[in-house]
Design a protein around this motif. Sequence first.
Motif, short mmCIF file in Angstrom:
data_model
loop_
_atom_site.label_atom_id
_atom_site.label_comp_id
_atom_site.label_asym_id
_atom_site.label_seq_id
_atom_site.Cartn_x
_atom_site.Cartn_y
_atom_site.Cartn_z
N GLN A 100 9.69 109.38 75.44
CA GLN A 100 10.56 108.25 75.10
C GLN A 100 12.02 108.69 75.05
OE1 GLN A 100 8.85 106.82 71.48
NE2 GLN A 100 7.26 105.63 72.52
N ALA A 101 12.29 109.88 74.50
CA ALA A 101 13.67 110.38 74.47
C ALA A 101 14.19 110.61 75.88
CB ALA A 101 13.73 111.68 73.66
N HIS A 102 13.34 111.12 76.76
CA HIS A 102 13.73 111.34 78.15
C HIS A 102 14.01 110.02 78.85
CE1 HIS A 102 13.92 113.38 81.98
NE2 HIS A 102 13.01 112.53 82.48
N GLN A 103 13.16 109.03 78.61
CA GLN A 103 13.37 107.71 79.21
C GLN A 103 14.66 107.08 78.70
OE1 GLN A 103 9.83 105.68 78.11
NE2 GLN A 103 8.58 106.60 79.70
N LEU A 104 14.91 107.22 77.41
CA LEU A 104 16.13 106.66 76.82
C LEU A 104 17.36 107.32 77.43
CD1 LEU A 104 17.30 104.72 74.73
CD2 LEU A 104 17.18 106.57 73.07
N SER A 105 17.31 108.64 77.60
CA SER A 105 18.47 109.32 78.20
C SER A 105 18.65 108.89 79.65
CB SER A 105 18.31 110.84 78.09
OG SER A 105 17.24 111.28 78.90
N GLN A 106 17.55 108.65 80.36
CA GLN A 106 17.67 108.16 81.74
C GLN A 106 18.25 106.76 81.76
OE1 GLN A 106 13.82 108.49 83.55
NE2 GLN A 106 14.31 110.46 84.50
N LEU A 107 17.80 105.90 80.84
CA LEU A 107 18.33 104.54 80.80
C LEU A 107 19.81 104.53 80.43
CD1 LEU A 107 15.42 102.59 79.06
CD2 LEU A 107 16.14 102.44 81.45
N GLN A 108 20.20 105.39 79.52
CA GLN A 108 21.62 105.47 79.15
C GLN A 108 22.44 106.03 80.29
OE1 GLN A 108 21.47 107.79 75.57
NE2 GLN A 108 21.09 106.02 74.27
N GLY A 109 21.85 106.93 81.07
CA GLY A 109 22.55 107.49 82.22
C GLY A 109 22.73 106.48 83.33
N LEU A 110 21.81 105.53 83.45
CA LEU A 110 21.93 104.52 84.51
C LEU A 110 23.00 103.50 84.17
CD1 LEU A 110 18.20 103.81 85.40
CD2 LEU A 110 19.89 105.03 86.77
N ALA A 111 23.05 103.07 82.93
CA ALA A 111 24.03 102.09 82.44
C ALA A 111 24.14 100.92 83.41
CB ALA A 111 25.38 102.75 82.20
N LEU A 112 23.06 100.22 83.62
CA LEU A 112 23.04 99.07 84.52
C LEU A 112 23.89 97.93 83.96
CD1 LEU A 112 19.26 98.94 85.44
CD2 LEU A 112 21.14 99.73 86.85
N PRO A 113 24.65 97.25 84.83
CA PRO A 113 25.42 96.11 84.35
C PRO A 113 24.46 94.99 83.96
CG PRO A 113 25.55 96.25 86.73
CD PRO A 113 24.82 97.48 86.25
N MET A 114 24.73 94.39 82.85
CA MET A 114 23.87 93.30 82.38
C MET A 114 24.40 92.00 82.96
SD MET A 114 21.56 94.76 80.73
CE MET A 114 20.71 93.48 79.87
N THR A 115 23.74 91.49 83.99
CA THR A 115 24.14 90.23 84.61
C THR A 115 23.18 89.16 84.15
OG1 THR A 115 22.76 90.72 86.51
CG2 THR A 115 25.06 91.39 86.65
N PRO A 116 23.68 87.97 83.93
CA PRO A 116 22.78 86.90 83.50
C PRO A 116 21.84 86.54 84.65
CG PRO A 116 24.97 86.03 83.87
CD PRO A 116 25.06 87.52 84.01
N LEU A 117 20.61 86.26 84.30
CA LEU A 117 19.62 85.89 85.30
C LEU A 117 19.69 84.40 85.57
CD1 LEU A 117 16.56 87.92 84.03
CD2 LEU A 117 17.93 88.40 86.03
N PRO A 118 19.34 83.97 86.78
CA PRO A 118 19.25 82.53 87.03
C PRO A 118 18.21 81.92 86.11
CG PRO A 118 19.04 83.79 89.08
CD PRO A 118 19.08 84.76 87.96
#
Length: 156
Positions: free
Chosen positions: A85-103
């Motif tokens: 979980q810590a590894h996944q969290l660090s990967q997610l933080q590294g990606l920093a995907l822009p949060m766009t609103p969904l249709p």
Amino acid sequence: MMFPQSRHSASSQQLKFTTSDSCDRIKDEFQFLQAQYHSLKLECDKLASEKSEMQRHYIMYYEMSYGLNIEMHKQMNSIIRQQLQAHQLSQLQGLALPMTPLPLSLSQPTLPAVTTSSGLFSLSSLLASQAQLAKEEKASRDGVDSHREEDGDKSD
């Protein structure tokens, strides 16, 4: 041939002495063997009780070992899950995907709980598909904006 009488009486006395003596020796040997049997029987009973005691200890140690083994595996799995979980969290933080609103037609995807290495693969493919959706949505919005600008230029 005849034996003298004196010789015959001596041999009969010797025979009686020998028979009586033999009976005493047999009686002594029997008592000795009986005592030996009794001591061996006591030793056998003692060993049987020690054997049952050892089996009881063996079962007790086996149950304790089994319980400790299960507890260790639970803790190892817990530690592995936390590290994952810590590894996944660090990967997610590294990606920093822009949060766009969904249709409105699309619902917010939920991230599944991942507990194995195969889960990392599915998580990365989910993130990749989400990024692809975001790109397509941005492209469609840019296309709508460019149409509006063209329409605005024509009306002037």
